[in-house]
Design a protein around this motif. Structure first.
Motif, short mmCIF file in Angstrom:
data_model
loop_
_atom_site.label_atom_id
_atom_site.label_comp_id
_atom_site.label_asym_id
_atom_site.label_seq_id
_atom_site.Cartn_x
_atom_site.Cartn_y
_atom_site.Cartn_z
N SER A 298 -18.58 -39.33 15.02
CA SER A 298 -19.42 -38.63 16.01
C SER A 298 -19.46 -37.12 15.77
O SER A 298 -20.35 -36.44 16.28
N GLU A 299 -18.51 -36.59 15.00
CA GLU A 299 -18.47 -35.16 14.74
C GLU A 299 -19.30 -34.75 13.52
O GLU A 299 -19.50 -33.56 13.27
N THR A 301 -22.37 -33.90 11.34
CA THR A 301 -23.72 -33.37 11.57
C THR A 301 -24.68 -33.76 10.47
O THR A 301 -25.88 -33.92 10.71
N LEU A 302 -24.16 -33.89 9.24
CA LEU A 302 -25.01 -34.07 8.06
C LEU A 302 -24.39 -35.07 7.10
O LEU A 302 -23.19 -35.05 6.86
N GLU A 328 -28.92 -40.77 14.53
CA GLU A 328 -29.12 -39.40 14.99
C GLU A 328 -28.68 -38.37 13.96
O GLU A 328 -29.17 -37.24 13.94
N VAL A 329 -27.73 -38.73 13.09
CA VAL A 329 -27.20 -37.77 12.13
C VAL A 329 -28.30 -37.37 11.13
O VAL A 329 -29.13 -38.20 10.73
N THR A 388 -30.00 -25.76 10.87
CA THR A 388 -29.13 -26.57 11.73
C THR A 388 -27.69 -26.13 11.56
O THR A 388 -27.19 -26.10 10.42
N VAL A 390 -24.15 -26.75 10.93
CA VAL A 390 -23.46 -27.92 10.38
C VAL A 390 -21.96 -27.70 10.51
O VAL A 390 -21.40 -26.81 9.88
N SER A 391 -21.33 -28.51 11.34
CA SER A 391 -19.89 -28.36 11.57
C SER A 391 -19.07 -29.23 10.63
O SER A 391 -18.09 -28.77 10.04
N ALA A 393 -19.69 -32.34 7.52
CA ALA A 393 -20.67 -33.03 6.69
C ALA A 393 -19.97 -33.98 5.73
O ALA A 393 -18.82 -33.77 5.35
#
Length: 412
Positions: A298-299, A301-302, A328-329, A388, A390-391, A393
């Motif tokens: 869930s963490e 982003t990419l 969603e990612v 975006t 990105v935290s 990836a």
């Protein structure tokens, strides 16, 4: 939860060097990739073949070995040396800022010195055994690039070569991560290199029906996830990432692009060329990488997908991404621009992923126009680059023989 929280040192990316079909530097390669401009074009080396085009490196100046008496290296080693020099300069690793005995080189290559073997076979066929270069073996061995980088930069730590087909560059990053965590070295130059765009290799891939035959418009031939994809476009080049422990980088005042958080690897144990249709091995590697990183799906982003533009491979990966991350990612494949750089692909894509984290920008999937209706409705970044934050990836790499390797990167 990060690796540092669990008592392991944070490993960071402090330097990048790239030689790609769209740029001779990391900056140029990144700019063209974010513009979504394909590097595919007709290739004179492949003239007369069923697939006469590739994503070739152009304008590259041959790198001679610094030992003047040594003849030119095979091209895959030259790419590696050039990328490593740029990465070291980018990381501000100057003489005296690190101990060469504590600096390692770990590079991946799927095919190695193919050009040297082909050239020397031609010499022997035309002029007999005495025409074969006496240094053919050391120039063509898979470890020639790693040895060349270590020799060129005077590095005396471990010098390792890994070969896991098209996952090689990512596997090299995983080995480097383990070396740094174990304290066996302080700096690792890790990445991948390949220069296998030759008539024989191209024909061999085409015989597997792996290559696109869209020769009327080669710049539109590499189409990851697109409904009209018909195979990959061969690419070449290299990427080298400088990896260090975060504390060491900070101590010398070096800013980092991203953290290398985790790594996972597995084998499909299924087929010589085809991926496991259920994606079980790839899922295992991905889950291992997330667990190693101490992060949850869930963490993320990419996802920088392996997605080469083949029918079966893209299908298996798209379903894997949906099963682990949902729809969603953000997902991108930079192979629409660079083509498939084989053993160098994972390293180049990890470098692009680090830049996405650093700059908050996701490059588009070039040539993606219409989603294959048989694929999950993933959020494929296409058209233009997407700003975006990105935290965390993920970068996936999968190779023939059922080789799977995944790395997780995160913001510093």
């Amino acid at each position: 939860m990060t690796a540092a929280v669990r008592g392991r040192p944070d490993i960071v990316v402090t330097g990048l060097g790239m030689i790609t079909p769209v740029g001779l530097t990391s900056g140029q390669s990144w700019k063209m990739t974010c513009a979504g401009r394909s590097g595919a074009a007709e290739d004179p080396r492949l003239a007369g073949l069923q697939v006469p085009f590739s994503c070739a490196v152009t304008g590259f100046e041959l790198q001679r070995d610094r030992q003047a008496e040594t003849p030119p290296l095979d091209l895959f080693a030259q790419y590696a040396v050039a990328a490593a020099r740029d990465a070291v300069a980018d990381a501000s690793l100057t003489d005296g800022s690190f101990d060469p005995a504590r600096a390692a080189v770990v590079l991946g290559s799927g095919i190695g010195g193919q050009r040297a073997w082909q050239e020397q076979f031609g010499r022997m066929a035309d002029r007999g055994p005495d025409a074969v270069d006496r240094l053919t073996v050391p120039k063509a061995l898979d470890d020639a690039a790693t040895a060349a980088v270590a020799r060129d930069l005077g590095l005396h730590g471990p010098s390792l070569t890994v070969s896991t087909a098209c996952a090689s560059g990512t596997t090299a990053l995983g080995v480097a991560l383990d070396l740094l965590r174990a304290g066996r070295c302080d700096v690792v130059l890790a990445g991948g290199t390949e220069a296998a765009v030759t008539p024989l290799v191209s024909t061999a891939f085409d015989r597997l029906k792996a290559l696109s035959r869209r020769q009327e418009e080669p710049d539109r031939a590499s189409r990851p996830f697109d409904t009209q994809r018909d195979g990959f476009v061969m690419g070449e080049g290299a990427a080298v990432l400088v990896l260090e422990r975060d504390d060491d980088a900070r101590a010398r005042g070096r800013r980092s692009y991203a953290r290398l958080l985790g790594y996972g690897a597995s084998s499909d144990a299924h087929h010589l060329t085809a991926p496991d249709p259920g994606g079980h091995g790839a899922r295992l590697a991905l889950r291992q990488a997330l667990a190693d990183a101490g992060t949850d799906s869930s963490e993320v982003t990419l996802v920088n997908a392996h997605a080469t533009g083949t029918g079966q491979g893209d299908t298996v990966e798209a379903r894997l991404i949906e099963s682990v991350f949902g729809t969603e990612v953000a997902v991108t494949s930079t192979k629409g621009v660079t083509g498939h750089m084989l053993g160098a692909a994972g390293a180049v894509e990890a470098a692009f992923t680090a830049l996405s984290i650093d700059q908050g920008l996701i490059p588009p999937t070039a040539n993606f126009e219409t989603r294959d209706p048989n694929l999950p409705a993933l959020d494929i970044v296409h058209g233009t680059a997407r700003p975006t934050p990105v935290s965390v990836a993920v970068s996936n790499s999968f190779g023939f023989g059922g080789q799977n390797a995944v790395v997780v990167l995160g913001r510093v």
